[in-house]
Design a protein around this motif. Structure first.
Motif, PDB file in Angstrom:
ATOM      1  N   ALA A 353       0.839  -1.211   0.000  1.00  0.00           N
ATOM      2  CA  ALA A 353       0.000   0.000   0.000  1.00  0.00           C
ATOM      3  C   ALA A 353       0.869   1.254   0.000  1.00  0.00           C
ATOM      4  O   ALA A 353       0.610   2.220  -0.734  1.00  0.00           O
ATOM      5  N   ALA A 354       1.948   1.212   0.796  1.00  0.00           N
ATOM      6  CA  ALA A 354       2.846   2.363   0.862  1.00  0.00           C
ATOM      7  C   ALA A 354       3.534   2.586  -0.492  1.00  0.00           C
ATOM      8  O   ALA A 354       3.634   3.724  -0.986  1.00  0.00           O
ATOM      9  N   GLU A 355       3.972   1.489  -1.115  1.00  0.00           N
ATOM     10  CA  GLU A 355       4.627   1.599  -2.424  1.00  0.00           C
ATOM     11  C   GLU A 355       3.678   2.153  -3.484  1.00  0.00           C
ATOM     12  O   GLU A 355       4.064   2.916  -4.354  1.00  0.00           O
ATOM     13  N   MET A 356       2.421   1.705  -3.400  1.00  0.00           N
ATOM     14  CA  MET A 356       1.446   2.165  -4.399  1.00  0.00           C
ATOM     15  C   MET A 356       1.216   3.666  -4.301  1.00  0.00           C
ATOM     16  O   MET A 356       0.987   4.339  -5.307  1.00  0.00           O
ATOM     17  N   LYS A 357       1.280   4.163  -3.090  1.00  0.00           N
ATOM     18  CA  LYS A 357       1.096   5.606  -2.923  1.00  0.00           C
ATOM     19  C   LYS A 357       2.285   6.385  -3.490  1.00  0.00           C
ATOM     20  O   LYS A 357       2.159   7.523  -3.920  1.00  0.00           O
ATOM     21  N   ARG A 358       3.446   5.750  -3.485  1.00  0.00           N
ATOM     22  CA  ARG A 358       4.667   6.365  -3.972  1.00  0.00           C
ATOM     23  C   ARG A 358       4.740   6.349  -5.497  1.00  0.00           C
ATOM     24  O   ARG A 358       5.395   7.185  -6.108  1.00  0.00           O
ATOM     25  N   ARG A 359       4.135   5.337  -6.113  1.00  0.00           N
ATOM     26  CA  ARG A 359       4.288   5.161  -7.558  1.00  0.00           C
ATOM     27  C   ARG A 359       3.132   5.794  -8.328  1.00  0.00           C
ATOM     28  O   ARG A 359       1.992   5.763  -7.870  1.00  0.00           O
ATOM     29  N   ASP A 360       3.430   6.280  -9.525  1.00  0.00           N
ATOM     30  CA  ASP A 360       2.378   6.846 -10.369  1.00  0.00           C
ATOM     31  C   ASP A 360       1.459   5.749 -10.882  1.00  0.00           C
ATOM     32  O   ASP A 360       1.909   4.651 -11.209  1.00  0.00           O
ATOM     33  N   GLY A 361       0.198   6.075 -10.999  1.00  0.00           N
ATOM     34  CA  GLY A 361      -0.736   5.182 -11.685  1.00  0.00           C
ATOM     35  C   GLY A 361      -1.455   4.199 -10.801  1.00  0.00           C
ATOM     36  O   GLY A 361      -2.474   3.643 -11.201  1.00  0.00           O
TER      37      GLY A 361
END
Lengths: 454, 454
Positions: A353-361
């Motif tokens: 979840a944290a990574e998804m917030k960091r990555r575009d899209g």
């Protein structure tokens, strides 16, 4: 009679049979266990049904085949099967491999007995008792009853049937026609087995009242009855969170339920199937509700205490032994080992979840509270177009397209679904203890790679 | 977060896990397969529940245990379990070991998938289709439908539910209350799952009309409706006789039934569980009756033909793969090999019946027509006293006494039961291909030895 002369010798060759078993085990170990869990190997090798039919030659004929050919067939079966133990298989709730649980399953298959009487399953009658008591203890009950069922849907049917019988014992003899209209309150987000069960049990799906749920899928507790039904109708895979001191508060209040369906075959990597139906009642309700006392199985004049013949608590006759795999895993890693697995599943989810917030899209459907992570991948061509009228329909085509690509490459597997007015989104669940941060990073990179040109 | 650093490494040690699996397989092969089928070894090692609890130390604790201790536990589990594959185990319908079917079971457990979609079980969706078609062909149908269920009792419930739905499709939505009174005709000798199913499905056991049967347990066909129900309600283990050209006439007329429940886990030594529910209908009735179309499993916008996603035909959600073990056995021995096994079971029964007529004290309950042999052993002290008023009650105590002795010695196992006014008699079934004439002679000698002083 001619064929009676054949009775001099057994019809199976024990030595050749053992040899075959050894060779098959070797294939299974190398191809399914070792390669099946190796990230350098594919998760699946996609074939269209007509191609696969040709490759496998499934037809059953008059003549048997030699051992060598059968072993080739085993290799092919493994090759074209989905590797659910692979660290990049995220498609279902039951992913991953625990070697101890698997050993328990192999032993169960070899001993091949049915869980109905102490006479025929002495070890497993006692073992089931211990495992169920341990699960009840985690729920918060000091006493009670329970049984392992063939899956969570049937566990849910047990809950409905026992509830009906407790209130209206005449239902057993007279059927639903003789009863007043029974209404089942369930969350609108309840598992579809509630509807299937209502139809199967003669309650009728029209009599399932779906109570509005909040955006997290939790029933809004407007009324006491609805609240009482809440825990009963929760889907069965969350039970294992009870093993975690850190996360068990997610199921706070579960001890007030009358019954709980819990599928250790999911988060605990026990293997299909391992589904416990737990009942708070300790008056023998389960036996009264389902018992038929067939004389050929449950003779009352046995030389031992027939209260150990627990098989009449079920609506089945023969019943698989589902306790050993969980028991052996538990002995191997202890409650603390199981707790670590549950905590690790939460950690994976929170990392993703944290990574998804960091990555575009990447866009979360909801902030995860449990270990299912629902998200959209918005490809570059759609970014910034959230306001357009066709954004939803176009976004809904992204997940199926990425899924097709990943399956044809065999690089990983993850499920998707629509929900209400929400277009298709991915639903990621990490339960496999083999999954590492590198697999999670790969997962995100691969979604980006497969979806970048959509 | 602290636990996220743990994500660098997998939580299971693959190499150690494989090593454990190898060692456990070795134990299983030596103790359960080899010794478990060796006539020089015991069939069971009787312990009272309190003794066995102490011997096994079943309790689940916080800490895990080392591999060596777990392997000892596996040995103990095997030691105190009943050896259902032993040639002198005659206690249940599922006795015996086929090494190919067992290999199929081990492979099934290792691949650990669920039989709901082509996506997740491509090989097994196609394989189930082939195996069910083959079984239907043996019933005498060119088309139709079907599904593997968790046991014959649930197969029988499917038959009842599908029949209800076909006549009253509104039952699914409205439940049994909305229907006229439904009555289920079944033989008074039908399997107890008919009663269990009637209760579970909301039909009510009062609405099961038991039709009088003749002395062989066959329904007397007074009325057409009863005749139509006849084949449906036959217990599921006889289906395998269809494989024998010599004996399939016992099931003459089965092709007129609307549905058939067939348990290859019995006479065919496939292993628990393998139960097929076969349906003559080919209009999609099973799907209409049970389908719920859960969006998260059965997405309509998949990239392949979703008619291969057969999992919605069941009332379960996850469903075990039960076709592989039967398929692999069939490939190994061919239809002719299966036929030989069926014929051999009949030959064993006929040998035993002839021997019983030759020996003093054995008395058949009925001349066997199928492969179950029901008989009394009249001990010397009771011979010639058939006319005495207490003969029946005294004879009824013989089988339990002999059974207790045989279990405590562990020399063999056979079931007994009363039936109506008939006092306890033994019910012998030989399905294991490992049984030889010497085992059958031993069986008779042992009954005599254990019962001679009663």
């Amino acid at each position: 009679m001619a064929e009676q002369s054949d009775l001099e010798r057994p019809a199976v060759d024990g030595a050749a049979g053992e040899e075959f078993l050894r060779a098959a085990f070797q294939v299974l170990l190398e191809e399914a266990v070792r390669k099946g869990t190796d990230v350098a190997q594919k998760v699946c090798e996609w074939k269209e049904p007509h191609e696969l039919r040709e490759l496998l030659d499934l037809e059953l004929r008059s003549h048997g085949e030699p051992a060598g050919r059968l072993l080739e067939r085993c290799r092919d079966i493994i090759r074209y099967s989905v590797k659910t133990c692979h660290p990049r298989f995220f498609n279902q709730l039951f992913s991953g491999l625990d070697h101890h649980a698997l050993a328990g399953r192999l032993l169960t298959e070899t001993l091949n007995t049915s869980q109905y009487t102490y006479e025929i399953a002495p070890v497993f009658v006692l073992m089931e008792e211990v495992v169920l008591a341990k699960l009840r203890e985690l729920v918060g009950w000091n006493s009670g009853d329970g049984i392992f069922c063939p899956g969570g849907s049937i566990s849910n049917m047990y809950a409905m049937n026992v509830a009906r019988f407790q209130r209206f014992p005449e239902s057993r003899q007279q059927g639903s026609r003789a009863l007043p209209r029974l209404v089942l309150f369930a969350s609108e987000e309840c598992h579809y087995s509630i509807q299937k069960g209502a139809a199967f049990l003669g309650i009728g799906t029209d009599n399932v009242v779906l109570v509005r749920a909040d955006e997290r899928g939790k029933m809004i507790p407007e009324e006491l009855e609805k609240e009482i039904e809440r825990v009963k109708s929760e889907a069965a895979w969350g039970g294992s969170a009870l093993l975690s001191r850190k996360h068990r508060q997610l199921l706070a209040g579960i001890e007030r339920a009358d019954s709980v369906a819990w599928n250790p075959h999911k988060m605990l990597t026990v293997g299909l199937q391992c589904s416990a139906f737990l009942l708070r009642d300790d008056s023998g309700l389960l036996q009264r509700c389902h018992g038929a006392g067939a004389a050929y199985l449950f003779q009352p004049d046995k030389f031992y205490d027939v209260m150990f013949d627990t098989g009449d608590k079920t609506v089945q006759c023969g019943r698989r032994v589902d306790c050993l795999k969980l028991w052996l895993l538990w002995k191997a890693v202890g409650s603390e080992g199981l707790e670590q697995r549950v905590d690790r599943a939460f950690a994976c989810t929170s990392y993703l979840a944290a990574e998804m917030k960091r990555r575009d899209g990447f866009q979360l459907v909801l902030e995860p509270e449990f270990i299912n992570l629902c998200f959209w991948f918005v490809p570059p061509s759609l970014r910034g177009q959230q306001g357009c009228t066709d954004f939803g329909p176009r976004l809904g085509k992204v997940a199926p397209a990425i899924k097709e690509r990943m399956m044809k490459e065999g690089s990983m597997m993850v499920g998707y679904q629509p929900h209400g007015t929400r277009p298709n989104f991915f639903r990621q669940i990490v339960t496999s203890p083999a999954v590492t941060r590198a697999d999670l990073d790969f997962f995100l990179d691969e979604i980006e790679r497969l979806g970048c040109d959509l």
